[in-house]
Design an enzyme around this catalytic site. Sequence first.
Site, PDB file in Angstrom:
ATOM      1  N   CYS A 115      -0.824   3.815  -6.480  1.00 13.53           N
ATOM      2  CA  CYS A 115      -1.709   3.129  -5.527  1.00 13.53           C
ATOM      3  C   CYS A 115      -1.860   1.701  -6.033  1.00 13.53           C
ATOM      4  O   CYS A 115      -2.061   1.492  -7.238  1.00 13.53           O
ATOM      5  CB  CYS A 115      -3.062   3.848  -5.489  1.00 13.53           C
ATOM      6  N   CYS A 120       0.868  -1.182   0.000  1.00 13.02           N
ATOM      7  CA  CYS A 120       0.000   0.000   0.000  1.00 13.02           C
ATOM      8  C   CYS A 120       0.899   1.223   0.000  1.00 13.02           C
ATOM      9  O   CYS A 120       1.713   1.401   0.927  1.00 13.02           O
ATOM     10  CB  CYS A 120      -0.859  -0.038   1.268  1.00 13.02           C
TER      11      CYS A 120
HETATM   12  N1  DGL Z   1      -3.803   0.420  -2.088  1.00 14.81           N
HETATM   13  C1  DGL Z   1      -3.663   1.625  -1.312  1.00 14.81           C
HETATM   14  C2  DGL Z   1      -2.456   2.394  -1.819  1.00 14.81           C
HETATM   15  O1  DGL Z   1      -1.596   1.830  -2.483  1.00 14.81           O
HETATM   16  C3  DGL Z   1      -4.954   2.339  -1.275  1.00 14.81           C
HETATM   17  C4  DGL Z   1      -5.000   3.350  -0.179  1.00 14.81           C
HETATM   18  C5  DGL Z   1      -6.354   3.715   0.317  1.00 14.81           C
HETATM   19  O2  DGL Z   1      -6.984   2.853   0.920  1.00 14.81           O
HETATM   20  O3  DGL Z   1      -6.729   4.870   0.168  1.00 14.81           O
HETATM   21  O4  DGL Z   1      -2.285   3.565  -1.564  1.00 14.81           O
END
Ligand code: DGL
Length: 264
Positions: free
Chosen positions: A185, A75
């Site tokens: 993301c 993440c």
């Molecule tokens: N997969 C997360 C990232 O890489 C998403 C973050 C979120 O939940 O806003 O930032």
Amino acid sequence: MKLTSYPIGIFDSGVGGTSIWKEIKALLPHENTIYLSDSKNAPYGEKSEQKIIDLSIKNSEFLLQQNCKLIIVACNTATTNAIKVLREKYNNPFIGIEPAIKPAALKTKTNNIGILATKGTLNSELFEKTASTIAEEITTRETVGKGLVELIENGKIDSSEMKKLLSSYIKPMLEDQVDCLVLGCTHYPYLIPQIREIVGEKVQIIDSGEAVAKQTKAILEKHQLLNIDTKKGTHQFYINKNKNVLEMLISKNNESIKIDEKDF
Ligand code: DGL
């Protein structure tokens, strides 16, 4: 059990980190993994830095209790806000993921890079630090992908709402001559077909998934933690909301994969 056969722990605010898990499984097929999808608390990107740190600690504790030998923070938002704290707090190696601005800076011909990421990532100190290291003549066009994670978490990847939101974020970047678009993301690689329709063939879409898998392999080797078993790894998933979206993104007809919905 040998330490080398202990699992790799992976966590994300939701199902997006499975884009990283797929790269890990492809490069390191003998590794066992445990994936934690904190979908109940998604999106992290709109939360305060302290809240993101607290959730990252909670997720790491869960994975460490399951004897994970290494943790991948799959993440960008959790990495850019919390990895420093996690590394200070625990002895296990942590691998993080950040928007691939540096590779994009090497590839751009127009000197204009687009970065689509969460508010939490774009506002973080770590992101600012990395962005400040690229050549001065390169302009970064940063856009918060507000609402994209929620739509993915609700299984609305190929919806008209998604296409409309993506166009509103990406078209202004194209007007600014962006020729490299960084997906900052881990949820966004699932939107590549929709993004490709908007940007056409001339824009390069760049994500960090493969680089994270390579880095994981290097760190496992360095710590002599690579699994030397010759059989295929097993994969346990835990999710605290919407199990069906996770099932849609990973092949559930695979006996080495187990998905449990539980509260954590
Ligand atoms: N997969 C997360 C990232 O890489 C998403 C973050 C979120 O939940 O806003 O930032």
